[in-house]
Enzyme design. Structure first.
Site, PDB file in Angstrom:
ATOM      1  N   ASP A  70      70.110  61.663  -1.273  1.00  0.00           N
ATOM      2  CA  ASP A  70      71.051  61.824  -2.378  1.00  0.00           C
ATOM      3  C   ASP A  70      72.179  62.801  -2.031  1.00  0.00           C
ATOM      4  OD1 ASP A  70      69.547  64.097  -2.307  1.00  0.00           O
ATOM      5  OD2 ASP A  70      69.243  64.235  -4.479  1.00  0.00           O
ATOM      6  N   HIS A 273      84.391  60.021  25.617  1.00  0.00           N
ATOM      7  CA  HIS A 273      84.100  60.299  24.206  1.00  0.00           C
ATOM      8  C   HIS A 273      82.824  61.120  24.054  1.00  0.00           C
ATOM      9  CE1 HIS A 273      86.639  56.526  23.026  1.00  0.00           C
ATOM     10  NE2 HIS A 273      87.378  57.591  23.257  1.00  0.00           N
ATOM     11  N   ASP A 290      88.758  68.550  23.636  1.00  0.00           N
ATOM     12  CA  ASP A 290      89.629  67.640  22.881  1.00  0.00           C
ATOM     13  C   ASP A 290      89.314  67.874  21.410  1.00  0.00           C
ATOM     14  OD1 ASP A 290      90.916  65.492  21.645  1.00  0.00           O
ATOM     15  OD2 ASP A 290      90.395  64.053  23.220  1.00  0.00           O
ATOM     16  N   ASP A 301      96.031  66.653  17.329  1.00  0.00           N
ATOM     17  CA  ASP A 301      95.131  66.103  18.349  1.00  0.00           C
ATOM     18  C   ASP A 301      95.530  66.717  19.690  1.00  0.00           C
ATOM     19  OD1 ASP A 301      93.467  64.566  19.900  1.00  0.00           O
ATOM     20  OD2 ASP A 301      94.287  62.631  19.307  1.00  0.00           O
ATOM     21  N   HIS A 380      92.484  54.899  30.549  1.00  0.00           N
ATOM     22  CA  HIS A 380      92.948  54.751  29.167  1.00  0.00           C
ATOM     23  C   HIS A 380      94.466  54.832  29.116  1.00  0.00           C
ATOM     24  CE1 HIS A 380      93.701  59.123  28.909  1.00  0.00           C
ATOM     25  NE2 HIS A 380      92.526  59.288  29.497  1.00  0.00           N
ATOM     26  N   HIS A 384      98.795  57.547  21.482  1.00  0.00           N
ATOM     27  CA  HIS A 384      98.660  56.730  20.268  1.00  0.00           C
ATOM     28  C   HIS A 384      99.509  57.361  19.179  1.00  0.00           C
ATOM     29  CE1 HIS A 384      95.936  59.884  18.737  1.00  0.00           C
ATOM     30  NE2 HIS A 384      95.324  59.831  19.910  1.00  0.00           N
ATOM     31  N   HIS A 391      94.351  58.403  14.705  1.00  0.00           N
ATOM     32  CA  HIS A 391      94.905  57.206  15.335  1.00  0.00           C
ATOM     33  C   HIS A 391      95.680  56.511  14.231  1.00  0.00           C
ATOM     34  CE1 HIS A 391      92.942  56.368  19.415  1.00  0.00           C
ATOM     35  NE2 HIS A 391      92.726  57.632  19.131  1.00  0.00           N
ATOM     36  N   GLU A 414      98.696  61.950  26.504  1.00  0.00           N
ATOM     37  CA  GLU A 414      97.410  62.449  27.003  1.00  0.00           C
ATOM     38  C   GLU A 414      96.945  61.753  28.278  1.00  0.00           C
ATOM     39  OE1 GLU A 414      94.045  61.371  24.458  1.00  0.00           O
ATOM     40  OE2 GLU A 414      95.457  60.397  23.095  1.00  0.00           O
ATOM     41  N   TYR A 418      89.607  61.364  35.915  1.00  0.00           N
ATOM     42  CA  TYR A 418      88.174  61.610  35.761  1.00  0.00           C
ATOM     43  C   TYR A 418      87.458  61.145  37.026  1.00  0.00           C
ATOM     44  CZ  TYR A 418      90.215  61.374  31.131  1.00  0.00           C
ATOM     45  OH  TYR A 418      91.049  61.535  30.041  1.00  0.00           O
ATOM     46  N   ARG A 436      92.043  66.241  31.242  1.00  0.00           N
ATOM     47  CA  ARG A 436      92.965  65.568  30.313  1.00  0.00           C
ATOM     48  C   ARG A 436      93.828  66.647  29.678  1.00  0.00           C
ATOM     49  NH1 ARG A 436      89.610  62.620  27.901  1.00  0.00           N
ATOM     50  NH2 ARG A 436      89.189  63.632  25.893  1.00  0.00           N
ATOM     51  N   GLU A 438      96.615  66.919  26.567  1.00  0.00           N
ATOM     52  CA  GLU A 438      97.153  66.128  25.441  1.00  0.00           C
ATOM     53  C   GLU A 438      98.007  66.988  24.532  1.00  0.00           C
ATOM     54  OE1 GLU A 438      95.473  63.206  21.889  1.00  0.00           O
ATOM     55  OE2 GLU A 438      94.141  64.675  22.825  1.00  0.00           O
TER      56      GLU A 438
END
Length: 469
Positions: A70, A273, A290, A301, A380, A384, A391, A414, A418, A436, A438
């Site tokens: 609940d 991710h 990130d 971001d 990638h 975006h 996004h 970004e 890797y 990375r 960004e």
């Protein structure tokens, strides 16, 4: 935040920003300030002009989502509903009827209920919806089945985002079918349901001055959080402790996460991710963070990568400098008249050249680019759209052509490289290096503004900041 697969698609001080937000009439929380009321009204007028006078738009709020038993998740309003209304309560429906003399903008909301408000907090009620949120008229949500079918009459088009909330879809169908049974009595009824998101999402792609001001504040808060994390980072601490530093900085400025932070050290820096955030930071590893926040429903971001012990190894620095050059080259391509894909192409060129220089790719750069050889290490896309959603909405192509960049568009830049352990043909000294970098960038009339410049990203800046502690 969540990266697009390659196969698919100047900072100001806290005092000056807070002051400019107050001058713009943007409140810290609660009721809408004068500037925001004007902003939401402008958006509704623009949408109604695009719809035409024979149309009606119906926009439901987001439902409450159950977390377990609940207990509910913290409520977050539907982005389209927020964009048009600024109204933060669930169980609400906005109706726009261009040209209607009695009321063009109607809200259905929860009625006041002292017992429920004791448990769940204050409700605006119909009176508050008109007085505080600018609705021309407002009714209890319990009356919607009696009132809304009558509003649908004599409108040939219903603008509605079918498929977003299936339960509400059934109510729309029920209301329209109910009118059809009465059409023999001379009543007109809607002839088509038009995808609201097709029109509205193109509007949302172009940010107003008020929106950009909110995004500057969101970026400022997030940049300070990354600085805090850099200062905190050291061997022996836990990834989740770094995440806690980020969250503390967000919440102390009344901001929330815009997505679950990625705090990945060592081999985890190569997991795009990664979200467990539960490993110990080891001396000699890199840490990829990130993380962005959401301020007044607008997202930032940011990704920064830095050495756990405060000093880059030669191999880490070599890879990092390639990604940093790619980041800067991509930002240089963010200007009016260029296409959405231009920053990505610039980043790909720099990354490919850098990988060849390091000996991780072999061959002619132009052919390696055409063949997509870089995707082994950079899989990638370079960015975006960014806005109310991290996004954000908006088409990347018009037909078969990449979209032309125009002032007011906001995007991330970004690039990354890797190199997980076990990468075939890669010297071991490069293993588990994931980088990375960004930034959040606004297209301006003359070029670009980097909203996230407050987060250091050069090697010297990072090492100096971490050494100072």
């Amino acid at each position: 935040m969540k990266l697009q697969e390659e196969a698919l698609l100047p900072a100001r001080s806290a005092a000056s920003l807070s002051g400019s937000l107050r001058l713009a009439g943007i409140p810290d929380a609660g009721k809408l300030g004068a500037a925001l009321r004007t902003e939401f009204a402008r958006r509704r007028r623009q949408l109604m002009r695009l719809m035409g006078r024979d149309s009606i738009a119906i926009v439901p709020s987001a439902p409450v989502r159950q977390r377990n038993n609940d207990v509910d998740y913290a409520y977050r309003q539907d982005s389209d509903f927020h964009y048009l209304t600024g109204f933060g309560e669930p169980e609400s429906v906005a109706v726009l009827i261009p040209g209607r003399e009695q009321a063009e903008y109607i809200l259905f909301v929860r009625d006041r209920d002292p017992k429920r408000e004791m448990w769940d907090g204050r409700r605006a009620g119909p009176q508050g919806a008109t007085r505080e949120y600018g609705a021309d008229d407002a009714f209890p949500i319990t009356d919607i089945d009696e009132i809304l079918p009558g509003l649908l009459e004599d409108h040939t088009k219903v603008f509605y985002a079918m498929g977003v909330y299936p339960d509400f879809d059934q109510r729309i169908v029920s209301w329209v079918n109910g009118l059809r049974t009465q059409s023999s009595h001379g009543r007109n009824l809607p002839q088509e349901i038009v995808a609201l998101n097709h029109v509205l999402h193109d509007m949302r792609l172009y940010k107003s001055r008020t929106e950009i001001e909110l995004m500057r504040e969101s970026a400022r808060i997030a940049a300070n959080a990354h600085v805090r994390a850099m200062r905190f980072c050291r061997p022996g601490r836990q990834e989740y402790e770094v995440m806690a530093e980020l969250l503390h900085e967000f919440r102390r400025h009344n901001a929330d996460i815009s997505y679950h932070p990625i705090v990945g050290s060592g081999p985890n820096s190569c997991v795009l991710h990664y979200g467990d955030n539960n490993q110990t930071l080891s001396d000699g590893d890199l840490l990829l963070v990130d993380a962005g926040c959401e301020y007044e429903c607008y997202a930032s971001d940011i990704t920064r990568t830095y050495p756990v012990n405060g000093r880059f190894t030669p191999e880490q620095r070599a890879v990092y400098e390639i990604v940093l050059e790619a980041n800067r080259a991509a930002i240089a391509q963010v200007r009016p008249g260029n296409h959405w894909d231009d920053p990505h192409l610039a980043a790909v060129k720099v990354v490919t050249q850098g990988l060849v220089k390091l000996g991780l790719l072999k061959g002619r750069v132009a052919k390696l680019e055409r063949d997509g050889a870089y995707r082994r290490f950079f899989m990638h896309r370079t960015g975006h759209w960014l806005g109310i959603d991290v996004h954000d909405v908006g088409d990347y192509k018009i037909g078969d052509a990449w979209r032309v960049l125009e002032p007011g568009m906001v995007m991330t830049i970004e690039p990354g490289i890797y190199i997980p352990a076990g990468s075939r043909g890669v010297p071991k000294r490069f293993h588990n290096i994931g980088v990375r970098i960004e930034d959040d960038v606004v297209v301006t009339k003359s070029g670009a503004e980097v909203l996230t410049a407050g987060a250091p990203k050069s090697v010297d800046e990072i090492e100096a900041l971490m050494a100072a502690g």
